[in-house]
Design a protein around this motif. Structure first.
Motif, short mmCIF file in Angstrom:
data_model
loop_
_atom_site.label_atom_id
_atom_site.label_comp_id
_atom_site.label_asym_id
_atom_site.label_seq_id
_atom_site.Cartn_x
_atom_site.Cartn_y
_atom_site.Cartn_z
N VAL A 122 18.59 -18.89 21.94
CA VAL A 122 17.93 -17.62 21.56
C VAL A 122 16.27 -17.83 20.46
O VAL A 122 15.58 -16.86 21.02
CB VAL A 122 18.10 -16.52 21.89
N THR A 123 17.22 -18.06 19.05
CA THR A 123 15.85 -18.37 18.40
C THR A 123 14.83 -19.37 19.13
O THR A 123 14.06 -19.01 18.68
CB THR A 123 16.15 -19.14 17.31
N HIS A 124 14.28 -20.23 20.15
CA HIS A 124 13.37 -20.35 20.74
C HIS A 124 12.95 -19.98 21.99
O HIS A 124 11.96 -19.95 22.76
CB HIS A 124 13.63 -21.76 21.49
N ARG A 125 12.94 -18.67 21.74
CA ARG A 125 11.93 -17.18 22.03
C ARG A 125 11.29 -16.72 21.20
O ARG A 125 10.32 -16.18 22.13
CB ARG A 125 12.80 -16.38 22.47
N LEU A 126 11.36 -17.55 20.05
CA LEU A 126 10.14 -17.18 19.27
C LEU A 126 9.24 -18.06 18.73
O LEU A 126 9.36 -19.19 19.18
CB LEU A 126 10.46 -16.84 17.54
N SER A 127 8.42 -17.70 18.21
CA SER A 127 7.03 -18.67 18.45
C SER A 127 7.69 -19.96 17.28
O SER A 127 8.61 -19.87 16.51
CB SER A 127 6.07 -17.99 17.55
N GLU A 128 6.62 -21.26 17.17
CA GLU A 128 7.79 -22.22 16.69
C GLU A 128 7.16 -21.35 15.15
O GLU A 128 8.07 -21.79 13.82
CB GLU A 128 6.56 -23.68 16.56
N GLU A 129 6.34 -21.01 14.34
CA GLU A 129 6.25 -20.24 12.98
C GLU A 129 7.25 -19.47 12.56
O GLU A 129 8.20 -20.05 11.20
CB GLU A 129 4.90 -19.55 12.69
N VAL A 160 6.56 -12.22 6.01
CA VAL A 160 6.18 -11.68 7.28
C VAL A 160 6.60 -12.44 8.45
O VAL A 160 6.98 -11.09 9.42
CB VAL A 160 3.89 -11.43 7.36
N ARG A 161 6.54 -13.09 8.52
CA ARG A 161 7.42 -14.70 10.20
C ARG A 161 8.50 -13.62 10.09
O ARG A 161 9.26 -14.02 11.06
CB ARG A 161 7.00 -15.60 9.26
N LEU A 162 9.36 -13.87 8.74
CA LEU A 162 11.04 -13.75 9.10
C LEU A 162 10.98 -12.32 9.63
O LEU A 162 11.90 -12.16 9.98
CB LEU A 162 10.88 -13.82 7.24
N ARG A 166 13.34 -11.56 12.72
CA ARG A 166 14.56 -10.42 12.60
C ARG A 166 14.60 -9.30 13.95
O ARG A 166 14.76 -9.23 15.32
CB ARG A 166 14.19 -9.85 11.35
N ASP A 167 12.46 -8.80 13.58
CA ASP A 167 12.88 -7.72 15.10
C ASP A 167 12.93 -8.38 16.45
O ASP A 167 13.34 -7.29 16.90
CB ASP A 167 11.28 -7.00 14.20
N GLN A 168 11.87 -9.70 16.33
CA GLN A 168 11.91 -9.93 17.75
C GLN A 168 13.59 -10.40 18.23
O GLN A 168 13.87 -9.75 19.67
CB GLN A 168 11.16 -11.49 17.93
N LEU A 169 13.84 -11.12 17.23
CA LEU A 169 15.48 -10.83 17.67
C LEU A 169 16.05 -9.95 18.10
O LEU A 169 17.46 -10.11 18.65
CB LEU A 169 16.06 -11.58 17.29
N LYS A 170 16.23 -9.24 17.14
CA LYS A 170 16.85 -7.84 17.46
C LYS A 170 16.91 -6.98 18.51
O LYS A 170 17.28 -6.56 19.43
CB LYS A 170 16.89 -6.88 16.37
N HIS A 172 15.66 -8.86 21.46
CA HIS A 172 16.29 -9.33 22.68
C HIS A 172 17.54 -9.25 22.61
O HIS A 172 18.44 -8.82 24.06
CB HIS A 172 16.09 -10.12 22.37
N TYR A 173 18.94 -8.88 21.54
CA TYR A 173 19.50 -8.40 21.38
C TYR A 173 20.47 -6.96 21.98
O TYR A 173 21.26 -7.22 23.08
CB TYR A 173 20.28 -8.52 20.24
N LYS A 174 19.06 -6.22 21.56
CA LYS A 174 19.36 -5.21 22.68
C LYS A 174 19.83 -5.03 23.19
O LYS A 174 20.54 -4.20 24.50
CB LYS A 174 18.62 -3.93 20.96
N ASP A 175 18.27 -5.78 24.66
CA ASP A 175 18.24 -5.56 25.68
C ASP A 175 18.96 -5.97 26.51
O ASP A 175 19.33 -6.01 27.57
CB ASP A 175 16.77 -5.70 25.96
N LYS A 176 19.40 -7.29 26.25
CA LYS A 176 20.44 -8.55 27.36
C LYS A 176 21.58 -8.59 26.61
O LYS A 176 22.69 -9.54 27.45
CB LYS A 176 19.36 -10.26 27.19
N CYS A 177 22.24 -8.17 25.34
CA CYS A 177 23.36 -9.49 24.72
C CYS A 177 24.42 -8.55 24.56
O CYS A 177 24.02 -7.74 23.98
CB CYS A 177 23.29 -9.30 23.60
N TYR A 178 25.98 -8.92 25.66
CA TYR A 178 26.88 -7.69 25.38
C TYR A 178 27.26 -7.62 23.50
O TYR A 178 28.02 -6.48 23.28
CB TYR A 178 27.96 -7.97 26.44
N TRP A 179 27.33 -8.47 23.43
CA TRP A 179 28.02 -8.43 21.98
C TRP A 179 26.63 -8.03 20.90
O TRP A 179 28.10 -7.16 19.90
CB TRP A 179 27.59 -9.85 21.18
N HIS A 180 25.59 -7.59 21.39
CA HIS A 180 24.93 -6.88 20.72
C HIS A 180 25.29 -5.22 21.22
O HIS A 180 24.45 -4.45 20.24
CB HIS A 180 23.45 -7.50 19.79
#
Length: 252
Positions: A122-129, A160-162, A166-170, A172-180
């Protein structure tokens, strides 16, 4: 200070950084070799303006990103397509082996491994930076200052990037992942059949870890806690054991 001693000291971490950026073991090995070839060729020019380790990790990140751009094939499918492709039942010939107490351990270990691989995926859904900053901070525990030095950016840019990562990953997981979020249908266990069908030999690898009581305890704790923060989950990623190979004399 020579390149062989630097490889022994930093090679494993360089490999892990490259693997988390590339998500491919063979290309991570290529990145290690390219990194230390660069170190060898530029060691005399190193002026010590930063620590040698941040200099080496800067080269490692750049080599890994260069390989990622060159092949341009990291995680091109959508997450939904990948989930659909990987969903299949456990092969019937393996079911008897998985119904014992030993089988429960095998299932738990594989589900945990799938979860870790999925989080890395899932980290590969983030931009490279954003991805590189997030990995350096939460997988490898570098300070803001160290990340800024490695990437040659300011600490404010790191923060800022961090935060955006974090916001983008959170989200995603809230919308997709059963674990979260238990309202979601994507479960690590649903991929177990796909993994066992494609890699049945993986059962033997899991069995090798069974006698290790400390590993069993760690596995139990990892699967028990569902309320961990995004940051904590990534901070618990294990380092992959790796011994960097010396650069051939012909390349030096």
């Amino acid at each position: 200070m020579n390149v062989d001693s630097l490889m022994r000291k930093y090679g494993e971490k360089v490999y892990n950084i490259a693997y988390h950026i590339l998500f491919d073991h063979h290309r991570a090995e290529d990145a290690v070799q390219e990194t230390f070839l660069n170190v060898h060729n530029n060691l005399e020019k190193f002026r010590g303006e930063s620590g040698v380790y941040t200099w080496i990790y800067r080269i490692a990140v750049n080599c890994a990103l260069k390989l990622a751009k060159k092949e341009n094939k990291i995680i091109q499918e959508s997450m939904n397509e990948t989930i659909e492709r990987d969903h299949q039942p456990i092969p019937t010939d393996l079911l008897p082996e998985l119904q014992s107490e030993e089988g429960k351990f095998i299932i738990d270990d594989l589900v945990n491994d799938i979860r870790q691989k999925c989080h890395l995926f899932v980290t590969h859904r983030l931009s490279e930076e954003r991805r590189v900053v997030f990995i350096l901070r939460h997988v490898f525990h570098f300070s803001y200052q160290e990340i800024a030095t490695i990437l040659e950016i300011s600490e404010n840019v790191v923060k800022v990037r961090l935060n955006r990562a974090r916001d983008q990953l959170k989200a995603h997981y809230k919308d997709k992942c059963y674990w979260h979020n238990k309202n979601n249908s994507c479960k690590c266990a649903n991929k177990l059949g796909f993994v066992l069908a494609k890699y049945p030999q993986i059962i033997d690898e899991v069995k090798k870890r069974m006698p290790d009581s400390s590993f069993k305890k760690q596995l139990h704790e990892s699967l028990k806690h569902r309320d961990l923060s995004i940051e904590t989950i990534y901070e618990q990623f294990p380092m992959i054991k790796y011994q960097a190979k010396s650069i051939p004399s012909s390349q030096k």
